[in-house]
Motif scaffolding. Sequence first.
Motif, PDB file in Angstrom:
ATOM      1  N   ARG A  22      36.055  44.814  36.490  1.00  0.00           N
ATOM      2  CA  ARG A  22      35.435  45.686  37.483  1.00  0.00           C
ATOM      3  C   ARG A  22      34.972  44.880  38.695  1.00  0.00           C
ATOM      4  N   ARG A  23      34.329  43.730  38.427  1.00  0.00           N
ATOM      5  CA  ARG A  23      33.858  42.918  39.553  1.00  0.00           C
ATOM      6  C   ARG A  23      35.028  42.422  40.408  1.00  0.00           C
ATOM      7  N   ALA A  24      36.093  41.988  39.737  1.00  0.00           N
ATOM      8  CA  ALA A  24      37.260  41.499  40.474  1.00  0.00           C
ATOM      9  C   ALA A  24      37.822  42.605  41.361  1.00  0.00           C
ATOM     10  N   HIS A  25      37.860  43.820  40.826  1.00  0.00           N
ATOM     11  CA  HIS A  25      38.415  44.920  41.616  1.00  0.00           C
ATOM     12  C   HIS A  25      37.476  45.324  42.751  1.00  0.00           C
ATOM     13  N   LYS A  26      36.165  45.222  42.511  1.00  0.00           N
ATOM     14  CA  LYS A  26      35.219  45.530  43.589  1.00  0.00           C
ATOM     15  C   LYS A  26      35.411  44.556  44.753  1.00  0.00           C
ATOM     16  N   MET A  27      35.777  43.324  44.427  1.00  0.00           N
ATOM     17  CA  MET A  27      36.056  42.354  45.488  1.00  0.00           C
ATOM     18  C   MET A  27      37.262  42.812  46.296  1.00  0.00           C
ATOM     19  N   HIS A  28      38.225  43.403  45.596  1.00  0.00           N
ATOM     20  CA  HIS A  28      39.391  43.932  46.296  1.00  0.00           C
ATOM     21  C   HIS A  28      38.946  45.009  47.290  1.00  0.00           C
ATOM     22  N   HIS A  29      37.969  45.805  46.889  1.00  0.00           N
ATOM     23  CA  HIS A  29      37.538  46.924  47.731  1.00  0.00           C
ATOM     24  C   HIS A  29      36.620  46.526  48.872  1.00  0.00           C
ATOM     25  N   LYS A  30      36.183  45.274  48.883  1.00  0.00           N
ATOM     26  CA  LYS A  30      35.393  44.815  50.026  1.00  0.00           C
ATOM     27  C   LYS A  30      36.228  44.878  51.294  1.00  0.00           C
ATOM     28  N   HIS A  31      37.537  44.822  51.129  1.00  0.00           N
ATOM     29  CA  HIS A  31      38.416  44.833  52.294  1.00  0.00           C
ATOM     30  C   HIS A  31      38.783  46.275  52.626  1.00  0.00           C
ATOM     31  N   LEU A  32      38.526  46.654  53.857  1.00  0.00           N
ATOM     32  CA  LEU A  32      38.774  48.045  54.225  1.00  0.00           C
ATOM     33  C   LEU A  32      40.053  48.209  55.022  1.00  0.00           C
ATOM     34  N   THR A  33      40.741  47.124  55.261  1.00  0.00           N
ATOM     35  CA  THR A  33      41.971  47.237  56.040  1.00  0.00           C
ATOM     36  C   THR A  33      43.168  46.808  55.201  1.00  0.00           C
ATOM     37  N   LYS A  34      44.303  46.994  55.820  1.00  0.00           N
ATOM     38  CA  LYS A  34      45.567  46.716  55.157  1.00  0.00           C
ATOM     39  C   LYS A  34      45.720  45.236  54.814  1.00  0.00           C
ATOM     40  N   HIS A  35      45.187  44.363  55.667  1.00  0.00           N
ATOM     41  CA  HIS A  35      45.430  42.928  55.510  1.00  0.00           C
ATOM     42  C   HIS A  35      44.273  42.216  54.827  1.00  0.00           C
ATOM     43  N   SER A  74      42.551  39.880  44.816  1.00  0.00           N
ATOM     44  CA  SER A  74      42.439  40.550  43.515  1.00  0.00           C
ATOM     45  C   SER A  74      43.271  41.825  43.449  1.00  0.00           C
ATOM     46  N   PHE A  75      44.563  41.680  43.571  1.00  0.00           N
ATOM     47  CA  PHE A  75      45.417  42.858  43.559  1.00  0.00           C
ATOM     48  C   PHE A  75      45.751  43.324  42.148  1.00  0.00           C
ATOM     49  N   GLY A  76      45.547  42.447  41.171  1.00  0.00           N
ATOM     50  CA  GLY A  76      45.853  42.827  39.790  1.00  0.00           C
ATOM     51  C   GLY A  76      44.779  43.734  39.218  1.00  0.00           C
ATOM     52  N   MET A  77      45.051  44.259  38.034  1.00  0.00           N
ATOM     53  CA  MET A  77      44.070  45.146  37.431  1.00  0.00           C
ATOM     54  C   MET A  77      43.576  44.571  36.109  1.00  0.00           C
ATOM     55  N   LEU A  78      44.482  44.377  35.159  1.00  0.00           N
ATOM     56  CA  LEU A  78      44.096  43.869  33.847  1.00  0.00           C
ATOM     57  C   LEU A  78      44.055  42.345  33.826  1.00  0.00           C
ATOM     58  N   LEU A  79      44.814  41.746  34.737  1.00  0.00           N
ATOM     59  CA  LEU A  79      44.763  40.298  34.899  1.00  0.00           C
ATOM     60  C   LEU A  79      44.123  40.013  36.250  1.00  0.00           C
ATOM     61  N   PHE A  80      43.133  39.135  36.238  1.00  0.00           N
ATOM     62  CA  PHE A  80      42.433  38.829  37.484  1.00  0.00           C
ATOM     63  C   PHE A  80      42.043  37.353  37.422  1.00  0.00           C
ATOM     64  N   PRO A  81      41.607  36.774  38.555  1.00  0.00           N
ATOM     65  CA  PRO A  81      41.253  35.354  38.526  1.00  0.00           C
ATOM     66  C   PRO A  81      40.201  35.064  37.457  1.00  0.00           C
ATOM     67  N   PHE A  82      40.401  33.959  36.743  1.00  0.00           N
ATOM     68  CA  PHE A  82      39.561  33.614  35.605  1.00  0.00           C
ATOM     69  C   PHE A  82      38.104  33.412  36.014  1.00  0.00           C
ATOM     70  N   LYS A  83      37.884  33.046  37.279  1.00  0.00           N
ATOM     71  CA  LYS A  83      36.504  32.762  37.708  1.00  0.00           C
ATOM     72  C   LYS A  83      35.604  33.987  37.530  1.00  0.00           C
ATOM     73  N   TYR A  84      36.162  35.171  37.645  1.00  0.00           N
ATOM     74  CA  TYR A  84      35.330  36.376  37.479  1.00  0.00           C
ATOM     75  C   TYR A  84      34.854  36.516  36.044  1.00  0.00           C
ATOM     76  N   PHE A  85      35.727  36.102  35.129  1.00  0.00           N
ATOM     77  CA  PHE A  85      35.355  36.142  33.725  1.00  0.00           C
ATOM     78  C   PHE A  85      34.203  35.175  33.452  1.00  0.00           C
ATOM     79  N   LEU A  86      34.330  33.958  33.998  1.00  0.00           N
ATOM     80  CA  LEU A  86      33.279  32.950  33.786  1.00  0.00           C
ATOM     81  C   LEU A  86      31.957  33.395  34.414  1.00  0.00           C
ATOM     82  N   GLU A  87      32.056  33.937  35.624  1.00  0.00           N
ATOM     83  CA  GLU A  87      30.847  34.395  36.318  1.00  0.00           C
ATOM     84  C   GLU A  87      30.143  35.488  35.526  1.00  0.00           C
ATOM     85  N   GLU A  88      30.953  36.414  35.038  1.00  0.00           N
ATOM     86  CA  GLU A  88      30.381  37.551  34.325  1.00  0.00           C
ATOM     87  C   GLU A  88      29.729  37.089  33.022  1.00  0.00           C
ATOM     88  N   ARG A  89      30.363  36.119  32.369  1.00  0.00           N
ATOM     89  CA  ARG A  89      29.811  35.620  31.112  1.00  0.00           C
ATOM     90  C   ARG A  89      28.464  34.948  31.360  1.00  0.00           C
TER      91      ARG A  89
END
Length: 155
Positions: free
Chosen positions: A114-127, A131-146
């Motif tokens: 969820r956090r990884a995807h919220k980062m995706h949504h911080k961007h309001l434009t096309k470019h 974090s374009f993935g859904m079930l796979l995301f950068p590992f750092k989000y997992f570590l941060e969340e833990r």
Amino acid sequence: MTALVFIGTFVFMEFVAWATHKYVMHGFLWSLHKDHHVKEPGFFEKNDAFFLIFAVPSMLSIMFGTFYGWELLNAAGFGILAYGIAYFLVHEVFIHQRFKWLRNSNITYLKAARRAHKMHHKHLTKHDGESFGMLLFPFKYFLEERKRMKQSKTS
Ligand SMILES: [Zn+2]
Ligand SMILES: [Zn+2]
Ligand SMILES: [Zn+2]
């Protein structure tokens, strides 16, 4: 073998979803995806059209697989379908809360997704997305969340 094709298709779909999101939805079909980033009133989003688009190969595979008795094609069709259901549950329900079913979770993996995807949504434009993935995301989000969950337990 059918189980392998089923699981393989599911995993492959995450890659397809990532590539589609990055190069198509944030590319020439941005007009359909835009209202997922910049909210408009109403329950449905133009972005929901992608569910229909991905339903077509799934339906065809299941239909032809059943009709001709091609088990592996059938398994691939159900793999796409299963990914669609997982995407719906994780993305629409858990992350965006479009239905009030799964509001909270103690599962580190889900919270990190969820956090990884919220980062995706911080961007309001096309470019400039991330974090374009859904079930796979950068590992750092997992570590941060833990780390975050450990801290909230001790405090
Ligand atoms: Zn996007
Ligand atoms: Zn989203
Ligand atoms: Zn974006």
